[in-house]
Motif scaffolding. Structure first.
Motif, PDB file in Angstrom:
ATOM      1  N   ALA A 184      -2.524 -17.682  17.663  1.00 15.35           N
ATOM      2  CA  ALA A 184      -2.860 -17.613  16.235  1.00 15.35           C
ATOM      3  C   ALA A 184      -4.373 -17.557  16.050  1.00 15.35           C
ATOM      4  CB  ALA A 184      -2.272 -18.816  15.499  1.00 15.35           C
ATOM      5  N   LEU A 185      -5.116 -18.250  16.903  1.00 14.91           N
ATOM      6  CA  LEU A 185      -6.578 -18.205  16.855  1.00 14.91           C
ATOM      7  C   LEU A 185      -7.087 -16.802  17.192  1.00 14.91           C
ATOM      8  CD1 LEU A 185      -9.338 -19.550  16.574  1.00 14.91           C
ATOM      9  CD2 LEU A 185      -9.142 -20.290  18.966  1.00 14.91           C
ATOM     10  N   VAL A 186      -6.447 -16.155  18.180  1.00 12.96           N
ATOM     11  CA  VAL A 186      -6.795 -14.776  18.525  1.00 12.96           C
ATOM     12  C   VAL A 186      -6.582 -13.867  17.314  1.00 12.96           C
ATOM     13  CG1 VAL A 186      -6.145 -12.791  19.946  1.00 12.96           C
ATOM     14  CG2 VAL A 186      -6.338 -15.050  20.984  1.00 12.96           C
ATOM     15  N   LEU A 187      -5.460 -14.067  16.615  1.00 11.87           N
ATOM     16  CA  LEU A 187      -5.179 -13.284  15.411  1.00 11.87           C
ATOM     17  C   LEU A 187      -6.222 -13.549  14.325  1.00 11.87           C
ATOM     18  CD1 LEU A 187      -3.413 -11.505  13.596  1.00 11.87           C
ATOM     19  CD2 LEU A 187      -2.037 -13.527  13.077  1.00 11.87           C
ATOM     20  N   ALA A 188      -6.577 -14.826  14.117  1.00 14.43           N
ATOM     21  CA  ALA A 188      -7.559 -15.184  13.090  1.00 14.43           C
ATOM     22  C   ALA A 188      -8.916 -14.536  13.374  1.00 14.43           C
ATOM     23  CB  ALA A 188      -7.696 -16.702  13.009  1.00 14.43           C
ATOM     24  N   LEU A 189      -9.349 -14.552  14.628  1.00 12.52           N
ATOM     25  CA  LEU A 189     -10.620 -13.931  14.994  1.00 12.52           C
ATOM     26  C   LEU A 189     -10.566 -12.416  14.814  1.00 12.52           C
ATOM     27  CD1 LEU A 189     -11.495 -15.986  18.202  1.00 12.52           C
ATOM     28  CD2 LEU A 189     -12.647 -16.076  15.989  1.00 12.52           C
ATOM     29  N   PHE A 190      -9.403 -11.845  15.095  1.00 10.57           N
ATOM     30  CA  PHE A 190      -9.220 -10.407  14.894  1.00 10.57           C
ATOM     31  C   PHE A 190      -9.415 -10.045  13.426  1.00 10.57           C
ATOM     32  CE2 PHE A 190      -6.524  -6.729  13.948  1.00 10.57           C
ATOM     33  CZ  PHE A 190      -6.984  -5.820  14.884  1.00 10.57           C
ATOM     34  N   VAL A 191      -8.822 -10.846  12.541  1.00  9.35           N
ATOM     35  CA  VAL A 191      -8.947 -10.591  11.100  1.00  9.35           C
ATOM     36  C   VAL A 191     -10.392 -10.766  10.646  1.00  9.35           C
ATOM     37  CG1 VAL A 191      -8.241 -11.370   8.811  1.00  9.35           C
ATOM     38  CG2 VAL A 191      -6.559 -11.251  10.655  1.00  9.35           C
ATOM     39  N   VAL A 192     -11.041 -11.845  11.084  1.00  8.27           N
ATOM     40  CA  VAL A 192     -12.420 -12.123  10.683  1.00  8.27           C
ATOM     41  C   VAL A 192     -13.357 -11.006  11.138  1.00  8.27           C
ATOM     42  CG1 VAL A 192     -14.386 -13.665  11.095  1.00  8.27           C
ATOM     43  CG2 VAL A 192     -12.137 -14.622  10.589  1.00  8.27           C
ATOM     44  N   CYS A 193     -13.114 -10.455  12.326  1.00  6.00           N
ATOM     45  CA  CYS A 193     -14.006  -9.429  12.874  1.00  6.00           C
ATOM     46  C   CYS A 193     -13.751  -8.035  12.285  1.00  6.00           C
ATOM     47  CB  CYS A 193     -13.863  -9.378  14.397  1.00  6.00           C
ATOM     48  SG  CYS A 193     -14.500 -10.834  15.246  1.00  6.00           S
ATOM     49  N   TRP A 194     -12.504  -7.729  11.957  1.00 11.15           N
ATOM     50  CA  TRP A 194     -12.177  -6.381  11.499  1.00 11.15           C
ATOM     51  C   TRP A 194     -12.129  -6.239   9.981  1.00 11.15           C
ATOM     52  CZ3 TRP A 194     -12.169  -1.811  13.804  1.00 11.15           C
ATOM     53  CH2 TRP A 194     -12.144  -1.778  15.204  1.00 11.15           C
ATOM     54  N   LEU A 195     -11.893  -7.333   9.259  1.00  9.04           N
ATOM     55  CA  LEU A 195     -11.762  -7.234   7.808  1.00  9.04           C
ATOM     56  C   LEU A 195     -13.036  -6.745   7.119  1.00  9.04           C
ATOM     57  CD1 LEU A 195      -9.631  -7.616   5.645  1.00  9.04           C
ATOM     58  CD2 LEU A 195     -10.407  -9.977   5.360  1.00  9.04           C
ATOM     59  N   PRO A 196     -14.254  -7.180   7.532  1.00  5.04           N
ATOM     60  CA  PRO A 196     -15.461  -6.712   6.833  1.00  5.04           C
ATOM     61  C   PRO A 196     -15.617  -5.195   6.820  1.00  5.04           C
ATOM     62  CG  PRO A 196     -15.976  -8.621   8.170  1.00  5.04           C
ATOM     63  CD  PRO A 196     -14.574  -8.243   8.509  1.00  5.04           C
ATOM     64  N   ILE A 197     -15.414  -4.528   7.965  1.00  7.32           N
ATOM     65  CA  ILE A 197     -15.596  -3.075   8.000  1.00  7.32           C
ATOM     66  C   ILE A 197     -14.544  -2.377   7.143  1.00  7.32           C
ATOM     67  CG2 ILE A 197     -14.226  -2.759  10.099  1.00  7.32           C
ATOM     68  CD1 ILE A 197     -17.411  -0.839   9.124  1.00  7.32           C
ATOM     69  N   HIS A 198     -13.315  -2.921   7.113  1.00  7.84           N
ATOM     70  CA  HIS A 198     -12.274  -2.350   6.262  1.00  7.84           C
ATOM     71  C   HIS A 198     -12.620  -2.525   4.788  1.00  7.84           C
ATOM     72  CE1 HIS A 198      -9.497  -1.046   9.265  1.00  7.84           C
ATOM     73  NE2 HIS A 198      -9.313  -2.258   9.774  1.00  7.84           N
ATOM     74  N   LEU A 199     -13.146  -3.682   4.433  1.00 10.37           N
ATOM     75  CA  LEU A 199     -13.517  -3.937   3.041  1.00 10.37           C
ATOM     76  C   LEU A 199     -14.680  -3.043   2.611  1.00 10.37           C
ATOM     77  CD1 LEU A 199     -13.257  -7.837   2.809  1.00 10.37           C
ATOM     78  CD2 LEU A 199     -11.711  -6.129   1.827  1.00 10.37           C
ATOM     79  N   ILE A 200     -15.639  -2.829   3.501  1.00  7.77           N
ATOM     80  CA  ILE A 200     -16.769  -1.942   3.204  1.00  7.77           C
ATOM     81  C   ILE A 200     -16.265  -0.528   2.917  1.00  7.77           C
ATOM     82  CG2 ILE A 200     -18.804  -0.813   4.192  1.00  7.77           C
ATOM     83  CD1 ILE A 200     -19.360  -3.448   5.683  1.00  7.77           C
ATOM     84  N   GLN A 201     -15.352  -0.040   3.755  1.00  2.73           N
ATOM     85  CA  GLN A 201     -14.796   1.301   3.556  1.00  2.73           C
ATOM     86  C   GLN A 201     -14.009   1.393   2.254  1.00  2.73           C
ATOM     87  OE1 GLN A 201     -12.571   1.671   7.166  1.00  2.73           O
ATOM     88  NE2 GLN A 201     -14.334   2.322   8.385  1.00  2.73           N
ATOM     89  N   ALA A 202     -13.245   0.342   1.942  1.00  9.41           N
ATOM     90  CA  ALA A 202     -12.451   0.350   0.710  1.00  9.41           C
ATOM     91  C   ALA A 202     -13.342   0.307  -0.525  1.00  9.41           C
ATOM     92  CB  ALA A 202     -11.478  -0.830   0.707  1.00  9.41           C
ATOM     93  N   ILE A 203     -14.392  -0.525  -0.489  1.00  9.69           N
ATOM     94  CA  ILE A 203     -15.295  -0.649  -1.638  1.00  9.69           C
ATOM     95  C   ILE A 203     -16.009   0.671  -1.919  1.00  9.69           C
ATOM     96  CG2 ILE A 203     -17.432  -1.735  -2.426  1.00  9.69           C
ATOM     97  CD1 ILE A 203     -16.473  -4.303  -0.998  1.00  9.69           C
ATOM     98  N   THR A 204     -16.523   1.290  -0.873  1.00 13.74           N
ATOM     99  CA  THR A 204     -17.232   2.562  -1.060  1.00 13.74           C
ATOM    100  C   THR A 204     -16.285   3.692  -1.465  1.00 13.74           C
ATOM    101  OG1 THR A 204     -17.046   2.965   1.331  1.00 13.74           O
ATOM    102  CG2 THR A 204     -19.089   1.961   0.529  1.00 13.74           C
TER     103      THR A 204
END
Length: 331
Positions: free
Chosen positions: A226-246
């Motif tokens: 679950a920690l591996v999953l949490a780190l995956f989300v924390v690391c990948w979510l910012p770039i996805h949010l940047i793409q969605a916002i733009t």
């Protein structure tokens, strides 16, 4: 990108690539040495480590090539950009398979070994990679930026990821279709797993110690994954949010430093996972220690051999420079 900033970015990417390759090779070696490949969960962990290794060995170098804007044929640039997407999709699907595996382990413990076999686990891992390749290479079949070809009016273009991969594909398909739904399923599964384990622990308070140890072991492994999953989300979510916002508001300008930080953070996720395994998963942690002791032992033995050799040479030199000394004098 500014020259100084570009040098820093590329330097960090090189460090991340080296860390990804060395760390994940060590993970695969440790799992193989420990014999844990006979366990289905570790088969999937090796698949995830392979995805992380490819991030360092393939995706990061290609990302650097794309970043320096080389002039190459359009479809070659499109192919390189698609390759960058495949490890992400493989990681998401493998994490989902691991979550389902842990769910079955907790919910059907007595039928788990007959239901989830080693052969089936490898088949699932292979299917994850096949599906990830199909999803990642969809732009090659027509879902790419046609305007780029029209703009350059040539077969060669200034290669850039966003120039060939449409933002609609990244936001609607990758983020909203292939990232968020599996993430919701995984979070739900892990919440149920922890709820089930806690309820089993309370219900077996007075049962044999073996049962309690088994429950504790399952809880630790589930917590680590679950920690591996949490780190995956924390690391990948910012770039996805940047793409969605733009994408949804093109008037918003995202600074280059923020964009490149998001890219570096997403790549760094593949370097972090081996560290999590080292501290959280006992079998891999033990193998890390054995490998480290073996390396240290060889180094110490080499130092001892070097010291002994130097001592022998020193004695030989002393005898040679004193040829007049007799045997009795030496004794």
């Amino acid at each position: 990108m500014v020259l100084g900033g570009g040098f820093i970015y590329i330097s960090l990417e090189v460090l991340i690539a080296v860390g990804c390759c060395l760390g994940n090779v060590l993970v695969m070696w440790a799992v193989w040495r420990s014999g844990a490949l006979n366990q289905t969960t570790f088969c999937l962990i090796v698949s995830l480590a392979m995805a992380d290794f490819l991030v360092g060995a393939v995706a990061v170098p290609l990302a650097v090539v794309v970043d320096v804007h080389v002039m190459i044929p359009f479809h070659a640039c499109l192919f390189f950009s698609c390759v960058l997407i495949v490890p992400l999709q493989a990681s998401v699907l493998t994490l989902l398979a691991i979550a389902v595996d842990r769910y079955l382990r907790v919910c059907i413990p007595f039928r788990y070994k007959t239901t989830v076999t080693k052969k089936r686990s490898w088949i699932i891992a292979a299917l994850c990679w096949i599906l990830a390749s199909i999803l990642g290479f969809l732009p090659m079949f027509g879902w790419y930026n046609h305007d780029t070809l029209t703009h350059y009016n040539s077969t060669s273009i200034d290669c850039e990821f966003i120039a060939v991969i449409p933002t609609s594909y990244l936001v609607h398909f990758i983020y909203q279709g292939c990232f968020l739904p599996p993430l919701a399923v995984m979070i739900t599964l892990y919440c149920y797993i922890f709820f089930k384990i806690r309820r089993q622990s309370r219900g077996r308070a007075g049962v044999a110690a073996e049962t309690g140890a088994y429950t504790q072991k399952e809880h630790k492994l589930a917590s680590s994954l679950a920690l591996v999953l949490a780190l995956f989300v924390v690391c990948w979510l910012p770039i996805h949010l940047i793409q969605a916002i733009t994408y949804y508001n093109q008037n918003i300008h995202v600074p280059s430093i923020v964009l490149y930080f998001g890219i570096l953070l997403s790549h760094a996720n593949s370097m972090v996972n081996p560290v999590v395994y080292a501290f959280k998963i006992p079998k891999i942690k033990q193998e890390y220690r054995k490998i480290w002791r073996k390396v240290i032992g060889r180094q110490q033995q080499a130092d001892i051999n070097t010291t002994a050799s130097n001592t022998t040479e020193s004695c030989d030199v002393h005898v040679r420079i004193s040829p007049q000394v007799g045997v009795d004098d030496i004794i």
